[in-house]
Design a protein around this motif. Structure first.
Motif, short mmCIF file in Angstrom:
data_model
loop_
_atom_site.label_atom_id
_atom_site.label_comp_id
_atom_site.label_asym_id
_atom_site.label_seq_id
_atom_site.Cartn_x
_atom_site.Cartn_y
_atom_site.Cartn_z
N LEU A 236 -3.88 5.99 -13.85
CA LEU A 236 -4.44 4.16 -14.55
C LEU A 236 -3.67 3.18 -14.33
N THR A 237 -2.57 3.62 -14.61
CA THR A 237 -1.49 1.94 -14.05
C THR A 237 -2.11 1.58 -12.40
N THR A 238 -1.77 2.75 -12.35
CA THR A 238 -1.54 2.29 -10.39
C THR A 238 -3.39 1.71 -10.27
N LYS A 239 -4.16 2.60 -10.77
CA LYS A 239 -5.84 1.78 -10.55
C LYS A 239 -6.12 0.68 -11.45
N GLY A 240 -4.89 0.74 -12.02
CA GLY A 240 -5.29 -0.66 -12.71
C GLY A 240 -4.55 -2.06 -11.83
N VAL A 241 -3.47 -1.67 -10.66
CA VAL A 241 -2.55 -2.44 -9.89
C VAL A 241 -3.51 -3.02 -8.53
N ASP A 242 -4.48 -1.63 -8.04
CA ASP A 242 -4.57 -2.00 -7.05
C ASP A 242 -6.35 -2.58 -7.69
N ASN A 243 -7.64 -2.33 -8.57
CA ASN A 243 -8.28 -2.98 -8.66
C ASN A 243 -7.74 -4.76 -9.23
N LEU A 244 -6.46 -5.08 -9.48
CA LEU A 244 -6.27 -6.50 -10.15
C LEU A 244 -5.85 -7.22 -8.57
N VAL A 245 -5.44 -6.53 -7.52
CA VAL A 245 -4.54 -6.91 -6.15
C VAL A 245 -6.28 -7.47 -5.59
N ARG A 246 -6.51 -6.62 -5.36
CA ARG A 246 -8.05 -6.28 -4.52
C ARG A 246 -9.38 -7.39 -5.19
N TYR A 247 -9.18 -7.69 -6.97
CA TYR A 247 -9.85 -8.41 -7.07
C TYR A 247 -9.22 -10.28 -6.57
N TRP A 248 -8.22 -10.42 -7.16
CA TRP A 248 -7.29 -11.94 -6.50
C TRP A 248 -7.34 -11.87 -5.45
N MET A 249 -7.05 -11.14 -4.13
CA MET A 249 -7.29 -11.58 -3.45
C MET A 249 -8.40 -11.82 -2.24
N GLY A 250 -9.90 -11.20 -3.02
CA GLY A 250 -11.26 -11.26 -2.79
C GLY A 250 -11.71 -12.62 -2.86
N ASP A 251 -13.26 -12.47 -2.92
CA ASP A 251 -14.31 -13.89 -3.01
C ASP A 251 -13.58 -14.25 -4.52
N GLN A 252 -13.49 -13.79 -5.31
CA GLN A 252 -13.77 -14.76 -6.58
C GLN A 252 -12.57 -15.33 -6.94
N GLY A 253 -11.34 -14.79 -5.99
CA GLY A 253 -9.63 -14.73 -6.56
C GLY A 253 -9.29 -16.04 -5.22
N PHE A 254 -8.24 -16.17 -4.57
CA PHE A 254 -8.05 -16.71 -3.87
C PHE A 254 -7.87 -16.07 -2.44
N LYS A 255 -9.20 -15.55 -2.33
CA LYS A 255 -9.62 -15.74 -0.80
C LYS A 255 -9.90 -17.12 -0.07
N PRO A 256 -10.90 -17.49 -1.24
CA PRO A 256 -11.50 -19.08 -0.37
C PRO A 256 -9.89 -19.99 0.44
N LEU A 257 -9.58 -20.13 -0.84
CA LEU A 257 -8.11 -20.70 -0.90
C LEU A 257 -7.72 -20.34 0.35
N LEU A 258 -6.99 -19.07 0.34
CA LEU A 258 -6.24 -18.75 1.56
C LEU A 258 -6.74 -19.22 3.45
N GLU A 259 -8.02 -18.47 3.39
CA GLU A 259 -9.36 -18.70 4.39
C GLU A 259 -8.76 -20.52 4.55
N ASN A 260 -8.42 -21.33 3.72
CA ASN A 260 -9.00 -23.17 4.01
C ASN A 260 -7.68 -23.38 4.65
N LEU A 261 -6.63 -23.04 3.90
CA LEU A 261 -5.58 -22.50 4.31
C LEU A 261 -4.72 -22.27 5.89
N ARG A 262 -5.02 -21.36 5.85
CA ARG A 262 -5.34 -20.94 7.32
C ARG A 262 -6.00 -22.17 8.87
N ARG A 263 -7.19 -22.68 7.96
CA ARG A 263 -8.14 -23.71 8.71
C ARG A 263 -6.90 -24.66 8.60
N GLY A 264 -6.12 -25.25 7.93
CA GLY A 264 -5.40 -26.25 8.00
C GLY A 264 -6.82 -27.04 6.85
#
Length: 266
Positions: A236-264
């Motif tokens: 369950l902890t493993t699943k929790g880490v998987d879920n939180l990492v995928r959430y924060w790297m996704g559209d509702q997390g930091f993905k828009p920022l990371l995309e903008n950083l790549r484009r400057g």
């Protein structure tokens, strides 16, 4: 006999009264001492908390040098406030005074997450978040350090995910606060487990592809660059880490920022 009994009762009552008076006085004195200590020590406690947070940010990015002071090393880190929806830095908000945890609780600074869109069990997601940037000697982006959190088995895990300048390659991961079971879910603190994260890839094309498996990454797996070994005996902890990492790297997390950083365009 009646008179003597009355005198004895009076003396007993006076003795009990003195005991209660002394006890009440001690309680008041102790209350004043404790309250005073709390007020006097609060600035030092806050300073230590801030110092520990900076230490964990540096550790997540693999930048902590025990031979140097944390404050000196943290001078290379640029702290910014970012709008999660827009993926752009916010001007006019002081990062030093911005409290991300409090923002997540404030309906005016956050939004509720529907259950089916909340794998990390956050309940609410703040509109703005802190991010930490490390520059190279030429001023270019070297590391991106992002705060992440989510529920494991017993607790919310708070930590940092560090990425290389491409916004895709993991530079490191570390949790600084949780209450997972020691020896099981608590192995998120194990240096051997944390050491397998650097070099892993977050995205495959436009999709979040990184995954924390239940068990070890199969030998010769074609997807090994996106896969991380799970924690033995801590499903369950493993699943929790998987879920939180995928959430924060996704559209509702930091993905828009990371995309903008790549484009400057952040």
């Amino acid at each position: 006999p009646i008179s003597k009994g009355g005198q004895h009762g009076s003396a007993s009552g006076e003795g009990l009264g003195r005991i209660l008076t002394v006890a009440l006085g001690l309680c008041l004195v102790c209350s004043v001492v404790v309250s005073t200590a709390a007020v006097v020590l609060k600035p030092a406690q806050q300073a230590n908390k801030t110092l520990d947070l900076k230490r964990n940010i540096l550790m997540a990015a693999g930048l902590l040098d025990p031979a140097l002071s944390v404050e000196e090393q943290f001078e290379q880190v640029e702290t910014r406030v970012v709008s999660l929806d827009e993926g752009r830095f916010v001007e006019g908000v002081d990062p030093a005074s911005f409290d991300q945890r409090e923002a997540a609780k404030d309906p005016a600074q956050s939004r509720a997450i529907p259950g089916d869109a909340d794998p990390a069990k956050l309940v609410r997601r703040e509109d703005q978040a802190l991010v930490y940037l490390v520059r190279d000697q030429q001023g270019g982006l070297d590391k991106i350090i992002l705060p992440i959190r989510g529920y494991g088995l017993w607790s919310t895990l708070y930590g940092f995910m560090a990425l290389e300048s491409d916004g895709n390659t993991v530079a490191g991961l570390g949790f600084y606060e949780h209450a997972e079971t020691p020896g099981l879910g608590g192995e998120v603190d194990n240096p051997n487990w944390k050491a397998i994260w650097p070099g892993k890839q977050i995205y495959q094309g436009e999709q979040v592809a990184i995954q924390v498996l239940k068990g070890a990454v199969p030998a010769g797996s074609a997807n090994a660059q996106w896969q991380v070994d799970g924690l033995s005996g801590a499903t369950l902890t493993t699943k929790g880490v998987d879920n939180l990492v995928r959430y924060w790297m996704g559209d509702q997390g930091f993905k828009p920022l990371l995309e903008n950083l790549r484009r400057g365009e952040a």
